[in-house]
Structures are given as structure tokens and as C-alpha cells.
Design a protein around this motif. Structure first.
Motif, PDB file in Angstrom:
ATOM      1  N   SER A  99       1.526  15.885  23.083  1.00 46.02           N
ATOM      2  CA  SER A  99       0.427  15.094  23.648  1.00 46.02           C
ATOM      3  C   SER A  99      -0.305  15.816  24.768  1.00 46.02           C
ATOM      4  O   SER A  99      -1.474  15.529  25.038  1.00 46.02           O
ATOM      5  CB  SER A  99       0.960  13.751  24.161  1.00 46.02           C
ATOM      6  N   TRP A 153      -4.336   7.931  13.156  1.00 47.91           N
ATOM      7  CA  TRP A 153      -3.007   8.351  12.737  1.00 47.91           C
ATOM      8  C   TRP A 153      -2.950   8.517  11.228  1.00 47.91           C
ATOM      9  O   TRP A 153      -3.816   8.031  10.498  1.00 47.91           O
ATOM     10  CB  TRP A 153      -1.942   7.349  13.188  1.00 47.91           C
ATOM     11  N   GLU A 187       0.095  11.407  14.951  1.00 47.50           N
ATOM     12  CA  GLU A 187      -0.725  10.548  15.808  1.00 47.50           C
ATOM     13  C   GLU A 187      -1.633  11.427  16.667  1.00 47.50           C
ATOM     14  O   GLU A 187      -1.154  12.283  17.418  1.00 47.50           O
ATOM     15  CB  GLU A 187       0.197   9.707  16.686  1.00 47.50           C
ATOM     16  N   ASN A 188      -2.920  11.241  16.545  1.00 45.68           N
ATOM     17  CA  ASN A 188      -3.867  12.026  17.330  1.00 45.68           C
ATOM     18  C   ASN A 188      -3.803  11.652  18.804  1.00 45.68           C
ATOM     19  O   ASN A 188      -3.725  10.478  19.162  1.00 45.68           O
ATOM     20  CB  ASN A 188      -5.290  11.771  16.810  1.00 45.68           C
ATOM     21  N   LYS A 189      -3.829  12.659  19.663  1.00 46.17           N
ATOM     22  CA  LYS A 189      -3.897  12.420  21.102  1.00 46.17           C
ATOM     23  C   LYS A 189      -5.197  12.982  21.686  1.00 46.17           C
ATOM     24  O   LYS A 189      -5.827  12.364  22.535  1.00 46.17           O
ATOM     25  CB  LYS A 189      -2.690  13.032  21.826  1.00 46.17           C
ATOM     26  N   ALA A 190      -5.592  14.160  21.237  1.00 44.23           N
ATOM     27  CA  ALA A 190      -6.871  14.738  21.667  1.00 44.23           C
ATOM     28  C   ALA A 190      -7.306  15.774  20.641  1.00 44.23           C
ATOM     29  O   ALA A 190      -6.474  16.489  20.067  1.00 44.23           O
ATOM     30  CB  ALA A 190      -6.759  15.370  23.048  1.00 44.23           C
ATOM     31  N   TYR A 225      -1.196  16.123  19.824  1.00 48.89           N
ATOM     32  CA  TYR A 225      -0.737  15.084  18.903  1.00 48.89           C
ATOM     33  C   TYR A 225       0.721  14.770  19.181  1.00 48.89           C
ATOM     34  O   TYR A 225       1.413  15.490  19.917  1.00 48.89           O
ATOM     35  CB  TYR A 225      -0.902  15.557  17.455  1.00 48.89           C
ATOM     36  N   SER A 257     -10.378   9.129  18.405  1.00 53.36           N
ATOM     37  CA  SER A 257      -9.623   8.554  19.511  1.00 53.36           C
ATOM     38  C   SER A 257      -8.136   8.731  19.277  1.00 53.36           C
ATOM     39  O   SER A 257      -7.696   9.208  18.221  1.00 53.36           O
ATOM     40  CB  SER A 257      -9.939   7.067  19.654  1.00 53.36           C
ATOM     41  N   ASP A 258      -7.347   8.306  20.280  1.00 54.23           N
ATOM     42  CA  ASP A 258      -5.897   8.367  20.122  1.00 54.23           C
ATOM     43  C   ASP A 258      -5.362   7.226  19.263  1.00 54.23           C
ATOM     44  O   ASP A 258      -4.151   7.027  19.168  1.00 54.23           O
ATOM     45  CB  ASP A 258      -5.209   8.385  21.485  1.00 54.23           C
ATOM     46  N   LYS A 259      -6.274   6.488  18.635  1.00 52.70           N
ATOM     47  CA  LYS A 259      -5.874   5.430  17.706  1.00 52.70           C
ATOM     48  C   LYS A 259      -5.813   5.929  16.259  1.00 52.70           C
ATOM     49  O   LYS A 259      -5.420   5.189  15.352  1.00 52.70           O
ATOM     50  CB  LYS A 259      -6.862   4.256  17.776  1.00 52.70           C
TER      51      LYS A 259
END
Length: 583
Positions: A438, A385, A463-466, A420, A381-383
Motif C-alpha cells: 500500500s 479490486w 486491491e488498488n491503493k494508488a 496495492y 480509487s482505492d475502491k
């Protein structure tokens, strides 16, 4: 105040005293980057073979300059890449019905304003031609004997074809008429392996195995009237994969071994292996395209790197792999230096993450300088990091994000992407966005960002976005480059070299650690001005060099380094096969 250049001294002092009124961190991504970082950031294809699900590969690169563009061909890539700046590589997808693109080790040459292609075969292969390769348009020309790992050299009206890939057979060559493609000579044996005398040809990660090596990946280069027939050994799955060379006054031989071999060698560092590639020119400068080994999930899990190369004043061929997976200047017609003075700031620094799937995929893998290890998050998920503490304010110039493929099941050329954001902070609490990726929808497994000017920060967060590759986002390494604000380490002056008396292909180098060093780089070679081999060591003060040539005298020195810079060794030790004496 714009801090993207550097913080003034008084601001740094205020920060260290705990002042909260700090200017915001401003970072500008370079629109026209001057650097790149190995491995090359390509959309590497997933394997099609059984047991290769979710595993990327590309190997055996050939770079061809054709009609003002550079074409990069590699094994098992569902096509090839084209670029005019070495930054943006466009993948040209080719179906099997147009070209035998699934053959290993493509062979290419240019003739009469056309690009010619043939793949590896065990006998005859179809030769194809294109005048518009950027459009993926090819036509069959003639069936020729191409054999395995074909490589071509064109001179006058003759086409010289070199081939071979075997632990038993030698490298061969044959001369063809360039226009009719008919054979002009019988097949000529050039040379075979000699693992008793050439330690680097021995099989194994550290050349420790006894079985005969594969010799393969021939490549011919002419320089100053001499012909350099290069070849790879001992095997693509090892960090010891390297290229050596024989030299002759004629493209047909006879060939003599060049004692500074291997001439393309990278046993250590973030990613190892520098074999089976090609020499190509950008302007007057030579570059080496080479195969790197990951080989964790499959022996053919590989990547491609570019290294500066050339010939010295004595016509010795060499490849510069010194810190070869740190940022270096892009190949250009007017390049004057190989790399900026940026160092790795993130090595073994404190790192935290949002989650971790299991201890096997620890977050510490993100800063261990090993492409073969990875951090895997509990989800996608985008949570998710990752945060790295550089432990002190440093000047950040570039960041490389190396993605892993844990849990992937794709086969072939599949549209996937990673998006990201990157953040920077002075204190780990107030964050500033330094790279907004992102909305990125492209596949960049080794993404690299160069900043227009350095910016000051202590913490960096990804930070992951997809992430569309699997249900678990995973990273091999998050590498932060720039300069610290302290001093480079002391010089290494106390060291010794012990040549193995029973096997002069081996030598052990040991040294006294010096203050401030994070790592050391042993340099060796056949003369004081030919220290072309290098070995990066971070976990010991002793290292065994397994790839020497028997009976050859070598010279050694040791550099020390940290995030602030490199201190080059000035002391040399000369090592002959039977004894050691100091210079």
C-alpha cells in the motif's frame, strides 16, 4: 498452527465439510527470492516518438557482466539497468547530452577494464567508454562506422563487428584493431534471409505473409572452437520474432546454417516473441535475453525476457522457452534447475471486479493468459479490486501482477508508481492480508511476489491503493502460481502429424483430448533428444506449425498439463518432408 507450509489433510477435510474454525492464512514474502517471472519487471520507459504517448517499450537487450555487476541495455530506455542479483534492477538515467541513448539496438563490449558503447546509425557513430557506468559517467573515444544493429565480439587483439537490419541486405561483418579501432578488413557479407527454405523467417504473426523479412540483431558467441552468428527474423512486432544461427570455424566465416534454427523461439503463451537479444553467461550457465512482442497500441510496444540457454552435447545451440513465462529460478553461479514445479492456478478461473469500463475491457481478460488484452476499471480509487476464485483450495507459491497503461499520456522516463494489497481467503468472505504494497512508490509494471513457503487458499484478491499512470487503473493479467491438490492429466498418446506436401515448412499436429487437461504443449525438434521448440495450446486439439525448415526431418511429442502438474508425452512421431511415419 502455522499453515504457510501446507494444510494437513484433516484440516482440508474439515474445510470441505464446512467447518468454520479454520486457522488464519499466513503468508511470508520471500526476502531473498529464488525465482523470477517473465517478462522482466523493469520500469519500462514511455515512448518519446509521435504517436507513442503512454506506451512503454524496451527491446534489443544486451546484458554485459562488468566489474561484478550485470548491466542491461535496451533500445529507447533513457539509460540502462544495473543489478548484482537479477532481482533488483537500478535504472541509471542518462541524458542525450552524455550518451546517444535514444539510438536503437546498442552495441557494447569490454576492453581494458572499460565498458564501450555505440548506438545504431546509418553510417558513423560515436564510440563511448566508461569505467564507472553505475555512475552514468561516459567519455567519447572515437567515431567509427557502426551501421545499424551493431554487435561486437572480442578475441585476442581483434574486434569483430557484426551489423545489419534490412529486408534486402545481408548480415555483414568487419574486423577492427581492438586498440586503434581501425578497420583490418573490408566489409564481409555473412548471409541473407531465405524464407523459401526457412519457414520461421517468413513475415507475419504465424509466418503467413509473403514479403521479405527483416534480418537483424546479430550476436556472436564462441563455444568449443565454433562461432555462432545469431540473427533475428522476421519482425519485432510479431510473436513469431525469433533468433536463428549460422555456425563457422572462424568469426569471419564462411557460415553454415544450423538446421535446428530458430534457436530462440516463443510463438505461444502469455507473451510471445523471443528474438533480437543476446547470449550471456552467469557462471557456467548460458542465458538468453530476448525481445517480446505486445504490439497492440504501437508495433514497438515490447518487453524483455530472460530464458535458460546453452549448447547440447552435439554443440547445437538452443534456448529453453518451455513455459518460459512461468516462474523460473534466478540466474546464479550455482543454479542446478531451470524452474520450480509450480503451475498456473488462475487460468480461466471465475473472476469478478469492482467495476469495468466497458465490455471491451472485460474482467475475463485477467485470466486469459494473453498480455495483449486487459481489464480496465471505471475509475482509479482505492475502491477498485479484482477477485479470482481458484475453485478449490490450492497451494499458492507466487503471484504476478501485470499492469496495463490504458489512458496513459506520459512521454519518456516518467516517475510513476502502482501500490496495492493482496488478500487471500478460504471462502471469499473472511480475508487475510498476504502482501502489503500500500505504501509502495516504485514503478513495477510486471510485479512479481514469491512467498517463502506455499500457503493454502481458494480466493485471491488484488486491491488498488494508488495508480499514478492514468485515471483508470488497468491490469493485463493477475497470475497465480502454485500447485493444485488433484492429479495431473492423462498422457497424450493418440496424435498425428501431417507435413504439408506443397510446403514442407508447415506441418499440422492434431490429437485426441485427454481427461483432466487444461492445455497441451507440442514439442518438436530435429532429433528425439533435441525437441527444443514448444507450442502451448489451450483452445484446440489441432495446431499448425508454420516455422519449419524445408527438407528437414522433425520429431514430435505432446505433453498435457493442468494446475496439478505436467504429464510428458512418451510417444514420438517422425515427420519427413514428404511423408509421416510412426516411431
Amino acid at each position: 498452527m502455522n499453515i504457510k507450509l501446507s494444510l494437513p489433510i484433516f484440516v482440508v477435510l474439515l474445510l470441505e465439510m464446512g467447518c468454520q474454525k479454520l486457522p488464519p492464512i499466513e503468508a511470508q514474502i520471500a526476502d531473498s527470492p529464488k525465482t523470477f517471472c517473465n517478462p522482466v519487471n523493469l520500469n519500462y520507459r514511455f515512448m518519446k516518438i509521435d504517436g507513442g504517448d503512454g506506451i512503454r517499450e524496451a527491446a534489443d537487450p544486451v546484458v554485459v557482466y562488468f566489474k561484478e555487476k550485470y548491466y542491461l541495455f535496451a533500445s529507447k530506455s533513457s539509460g540502462y539497468w544495473v543489478s548484482d542479483d537479477f532481482v533488483n534492477w537500478k535504472h541509471v538515467f542518462i541524458s542525450d547530452s552524455i550518451l546517444p541513448i535514444e539510438d536503437y539496438a546498442p552495441g557494447l563490449f569490454v576492453h581494458n577494464d572499460a565498458l564501450y558503447y555505440v548506438g545504431s546509425t546509418h553510417g558513423k557513430g560515436q564510440l563511448f567508454r566508461s569505467i564507472h557506468p553505475e555512475k552514468g559517467e561516459w567519455e567519447p573515444v572515437k567515431e567509427i562506422w557502426s551501421y545499424w544493429d551493431p554487435a561486437f565480439y572480442v578475441e585476442n587483439n581483434l574486434l569483430y563487428m557484426y551489423h545489419g537490419c534490412s529486408p534486402v541486405d545481408p548480415i555483414h561483418m568487419q574486423v577492427l584493431d581492438l586498440n586503434t579501432l581501425e578497420a583490418q578488413t573490408k566489409i564481409i557479407d555473412c548471409f541473407n534471409s531465405n524464407k523459401e527454405q526457412h519457414g520461421w523467417e517468413r513475415t507475419g504473426e504465424r509466418n503467413e505473409l509473403s514479403r521479405r523479412p527483416y534480418i537483424e540483431g546479430a550476436w556472436m558467441t564462441e563455444h568449443n572452437g565454433k562461432y555462432y552468428l545469431q540473427y533475428a527474423a522476421p519482425g519485432t512486432e510479431w510473436k513469431s520474432y525469433a533468433d536463428g544461427t549460422y555456425v563457422s570455424d572462424s568469426p569471419t566465416g564462411p557460415f553454415s546454417y544450423m538446421e535446428n534454427s530458430p534457436v530462440s523461439y516463443k510463438l505461444t503463451g502469455f507473451i510471445g516473441g523471443a528474438g533480437h537479444g543476446c547470449l550471456f553467461q552467469v557462471g557456467k550457465d548460458y542465458w538468453k535475453a530476448a525481445t517480446n512482442s505486445i504490439s497492440v497500441r504501437h508495433m514497438f510496444e515490447r518487453r524483455i525476457s530472460f530464458y535458460p540457454a546453452g549448447f547440447d552435447s552435439d554443440d547445437y545451440l538452443y534456448t529453453d522457452t518451455y513455459l518460459g513465462d512461468y516462474p523460473m529460478y534466478l540466474p546464479t553461479v550455482d543454479s542446478v534447475k531451470s524452474r520450480p514445479d509450480w503451475m498456473l492456478l488462475s487460468f480461466r478461473k471465475p473472476v469478478t471486479a469492482s467495476s469495468c469500463l466497458s465490455p471491451e475491457y472485460s474482467v475475463n481478460s485477467l485470466v486469459d493468459e494473453d498480455v495483449r488484452t486487459a481489464w480496465v476499471a471505471a475509475g482509479n480509487s482505492d475502491k477498485e479490486w479484482v477477485q479470482i476464485d481458484l475453485q478449490e483450495i490450492s497451494d499458492v507459491s507466487a503471484i504476478q501482477i501485470n499492469y496495463d497503461e490504458y489512458g496513459a499520456t506520459q512521454k519518456g522516463f516518467t516517475p510513476v508508481f502502482q501500490s496495492y494489497n493482496l488478500w487471500a481467503s478460504y471462502d471469499g468472505e473472511r480475508w487475510y492480508l498476504i502482501a502489503d504494497r500500500s505504501e509502495k512508490k516504485t514503478d513495477t509494471p510486471h510485479d512479481y511476489i514469491e512467498f517463502e513457503t506455499p500457503f493454502a487458499a481458494r480466493y485471491i484478491k488484488w486491491e488498488n491503493k494508488a495508480y499514478t499512470i492514468s485515471d483508470h487503473v488497468s491490469l493485463r493479467e493477475l497470475r497465480i502460481f502454485g500447485k493444485g491438490r488433484g492429479s495431473a492429466p492423462h498422457e497424450v498418446s493418440d496424435f498425428a502429424v501431417l507435413r504439408d506436401t506443397s510446403d514442407s515448412c508447415k506441418a499440422t499436429v492434431s490429437w485426441t483430448p485427454v481427461e483432466g487437461a487444461v492445455g497441451y504443449i507440442i514439442r518438436s525438434g530435429i532429433a528425439p533428444d533435441k525437441l527444443y521448440h514448444n507450442f502451448q495450446v489451450t483452445d484446440s486439439c489441432q495446431f499448425e506449425l508454420p516455422g519449419l525448415n524445408a527438407g528437414v526431418t522433425y520429431y514430435f511429442t505432446i505433453d498435457s498439463y493442468n494446475e496439478n502438474g505436467i504429464t510428458y508425452g512418451e510417444r514420438l512421431i517422425e515427420s519427413v518432408a514428404s511423408c509421416v511415419k510412426k516411431n
